[in-house]
Design a protein around this motif. Structure first.
Motif, PDB file in Angstrom:
ATOM      1  N   SER A  43      20.841 -17.182  -5.160  1.00 18.81           N
ATOM      2  CA  SER A  43      19.616 -17.960  -4.968  1.00 18.81           C
ATOM      3  C   SER A  43      19.847 -19.459  -5.133  1.00 18.81           C
ATOM      4  O   SER A  43      19.149 -20.267  -4.525  1.00 18.81           O
ATOM      5  N   HIS A  44      20.840 -19.855  -5.928  1.00 20.45           N
ATOM      6  CA  HIS A  44      21.056 -21.284  -6.123  1.00 20.45           C
ATOM      7  C   HIS A  44      21.572 -21.961  -4.853  1.00 20.45           C
ATOM      8  O   HIS A  44      21.507 -23.184  -4.728  1.00 20.45           O
ATOM      9  N   VAL A  45      22.080 -21.187  -3.897  1.00 19.28           N
ATOM     10  CA  VAL A  45      22.476 -21.763  -2.612  1.00 19.28           C
ATOM     11  C   VAL A  45      21.234 -22.277  -1.885  1.00 19.28           C
ATOM     12  O   VAL A  45      21.196 -23.411  -1.401  1.00 19.28           O
ATOM     13  N   GLU A  80      14.376 -15.290  -8.885  1.00 16.63           N
ATOM     14  CA  GLU A  80      15.362 -14.238  -8.639  1.00 16.63           C
ATOM     15  C   GLU A  80      16.774 -14.818  -8.595  1.00 16.63           C
ATOM     16  O   GLU A  80      16.975 -15.979  -8.214  1.00 16.63           O
ATOM     17  N   GLN A  81      17.734 -14.011  -8.972  1.00 19.77           N
ATOM     18  CA  GLN A  81      19.127 -14.457  -9.003  1.00 19.77           C
ATOM     19  C   GLN A  81      19.815 -14.268  -7.656  1.00 19.77           C
ATOM     20  O   GLN A  81      20.710 -15.030  -7.301  1.00 19.77           O
ATOM     21  N   TRP A  82      19.398 -13.234  -6.921  1.00 20.30           N
ATOM     22  CA  TRP A  82      20.008 -12.915  -5.633  1.00 20.30           C
ATOM     23  C   TRP A  82      18.938 -12.848  -4.543  1.00 20.30           C
ATOM     24  O   TRP A  82      17.809 -12.442  -4.804  1.00 20.30           O
ATOM     25  N   VAL A  83      19.348 -13.221  -3.329  1.00 20.61           N
ATOM     26  CA  VAL A  83      18.492 -13.090  -2.147  1.00 20.61           C
ATOM     27  C   VAL A  83      19.222 -12.229  -1.127  1.00 20.61           C
ATOM     28  O   VAL A  83      20.392 -12.493  -0.810  1.00 20.61           O
ATOM     29  N   LEU A  84      18.542 -11.205  -0.633  1.00 22.15           N
ATOM     30  CA  LEU A  84      19.145 -10.308   0.352  1.00 22.15           C
ATOM     31  C   LEU A  84      18.298 -10.329   1.623  1.00 22.15           C
ATOM     32  O   LEU A  84      17.131  -9.929   1.616  1.00 22.15           O
ATOM     33  N   TRP A  85      18.894 -10.808   2.715  1.00 24.70           N
ATOM     34  CA  TRP A  85      18.234 -10.788   4.013  1.00 24.70           C
ATOM     35  C   TRP A  85      18.557  -9.472   4.714  1.00 24.70           C
ATOM     36  O   TRP A  85      19.730  -9.142   4.921  1.00 24.70           O
ATOM     37  N   ILE A  86      17.526  -8.719   5.070  1.00 16.42           N
ATOM     38  CA  ILE A  86      17.704  -7.432   5.749  1.00 16.42           C
ATOM     39  C   ILE A  86      16.885  -7.439   7.035  1.00 16.42           C
ATOM     40  O   ILE A  86      15.699  -7.792   7.028  1.00 16.42           O
ATOM     41  N   ASP A  87      17.507  -7.043   8.144  1.00 19.91           N
ATOM     42  CA  ASP A  87      16.778  -6.886   9.394  1.00 19.91           C
ATOM     43  C   ASP A  87      15.833  -5.687   9.309  1.00 19.91           C
ATOM     44  O   ASP A  87      16.124  -4.702   8.613  1.00 19.91           O
TER      45      ASP A  87
END
Length: 464
Positions: A417-419, A305-312
């Motif tokens: 995601s590369h972070v 995946e290109q993006w990661v989204l952390w959601i509570d």
């Protein structure tokens, strides 16, 4: 005639015999024992019994002179003598065999006798199978050994058969076509793909709203993957998540299915009453455990995946367009402003900042940090021993669309995601006096990544 040993004296017919008399008696018994063996006139059974009877007494007498070793032998012999009282000749012969075996065992034990052990031959492999010397360099010689690495044109082969090309991946064929001799990365990111990550604990009552909000996200559903970690839950959180997966991925229409829907279960065996989770004395252990949970989740769930989204899992409101809006800023790390609607006190009915973990350092906070000890732990909120002097997201104006930050929370945080792939995770130890999400922000900045916040893009947390 019967004889027994009592401590250091011999008892004959109930009379004690000591000193020289005892030694004389031992000599007579030894003489009679030999006579009994050589001149026995009775049956074989009687001869054997007579022999062992005297031998047992000789063992007793020797024990008085030589010590405990013979005492143990005499105990075995006396036990056998009692067992031999039946008149069966067969039993007598068996007793003789067992006595011999016992004698051998005692010898092995008390004389430290050891049987010779055959030594296995150790073969030393001296041949170098896959490396040979070529001048001053070493090059691998795979021969028939299969390698997972793609074969490259630089190896000297200019043409490939169809069967060979069919066995290569698309990336390998691309390398062969362009003549490149390396792969810049093993897996290209899926353009605009999004991985939503959520750690849950006792969140059953929040899951209906959680999935309702995700359903409203204005983003191509097939580009979204969802990964949930359930930890230390005592309610039916896990069962509800499993039902949700079945609903989305099996029962629902294909156009509403996620690219992936993965569920992870990992307990950390940590319990705390919800009312005490914001107390300073509990913060380090609690936040360190949350860091471990986040690291467990992203290291297993992140694919291409290109993006990661952390959601509570306990958010109750955010705009359907928020994900697209945040992606449009194209930042390494970007966090929305998490607020809560107060239901009591001075701010009743008003939205105030909830996630104080998103902040910007100030000259005052930097001066305060210089005076800290190496193991001092900083956390925002009331009841802490340090006044941090940091600027939180509610301290910016309406014209501050996007601002640089030094710490972030994890309620609604978008990360390239590369972070993560570069090794930036959530420290479970102190990094620049921070752990978990704030430690993540500090670590990301130390790696050269940009960290930003959106003061006026709100997500709303459940009221407490």
């Amino acid at each position: 005639m019967g004889y027994t040993l009592c401590t250091n004296r011999i008892v004959e017919h109930g009379q004690s015999v000591q000193g020289q008399d005892a030694r004389d008696l031992m000599t007579r018994i030894q003489h009679r024992g030999k006579s009994a063996v050589s001149n026995a006139q009775g049956t074989p059974r009687e001869t054997i019994l007579h022999y062992f009877w005297l031998t047992s007494h000789l063992g007793v007498l020797d024990a008085g002179v030589m010590g405990s070793v013979q005492l143990q032998q005499d105990w075995y012999l006396r036990s056998i003598r009692v067992w031999m009282r039946p008149k069966s000749a067969t039993r007598v012969m068996i007793a003789l065999v067992l006595t011999c075996i016992l004698a051998v065992l005692l010898s092995l034990r008390y004389l430290n006798y050891s049987l010779p052990v055959a030594k296995e031959e150790i073969k030393v492999e001296t041949e170098t199978k896959y490396i040979e010397a070529l001048g001053y360099e070493y090059q691998p010689q795979p021969k028939d050994k299969q390698s997972w690495l793609p074969k490259l044109i630089s190896y000297g082969k200019s043409s490939w058969s169809k069967s060979e090309l069919d066995s290569f991946s698309d990336e390998s064929r691309k390398i062969l076509k362009t003549g490149e001799d390396f792969v810049p990365q093993t897996l290209d990111p899926d353009s605009d793909s999004l991985l939503i990550l959520t750690p849950l604990k006792n969140s059953a009552k929040h899951l209906a709203k959680y999935f309702e909000l995700i359903d409203k996200i204005e983003y191509p559903r097939h580009k979204i993957s969802l990964a949930i970690l359930v930890s230390d839950s005592t309610d039916n959180t896990l069962q509800q998540v499993v039902k949700a997966k079945k609903k989305y991925q099996e029962q629902g229409p294909k156009e509403l299915r996620f690219g992936r829907f993965e569920i992870y279960r990992q307990d950390f065996f940590y319990t705390m009453h919800r009312d005490q989770r914001h107390l300073y004395r509990n913060q380090f252990d609690r936040r360190s455990l949350m860091a471990r949970a986040r690291n467990y989740l992203w290291t297993r769930a992140l694919k291409n995946e290109q993006w990661v989204l952390w959601i509570d899992g306990d958010l109750v409101e955010y705009a359907p367009s928020l994900v697209n809006d945040m992606i449009a800023f194209d930042k390494d790390v970007l966090v929305a402003n998490c607020v809560v609607l107060k239901t009591y006190g001075t701010y009743k009915g008003k939205k105030i900042v909830y996630d104080l973990n998103s902040w910007q350092e100030t000259p005052e906070s930097l001066a305060m940090i210089k005076d800290l000890k190496e193991d001092d732990f900083l956390v925002e909120g009331d009841g802490t021993p340090f006044t941090t002097h940091r600027k939180h997201l509610n301290g910016f104006g309406k014209d501050d669309i996007i601002v640089p930050l030094d710490g972030v929370g994890g309620t609604f945080t978008l990360i390239k995601s590369h972070v993560h792939r570069s090794g930036v995770g959530f420290p479970a130890w102190l990094f620049q006096h921070q752990v978990e999400t704030e430690g993540f922000a500090k670590l990301a900045k130390a790696h050269g990544f940009g960290v930003f916040g959106l003061p006026n893009h709100h997500v709303r947390h459940e009221s407490e």
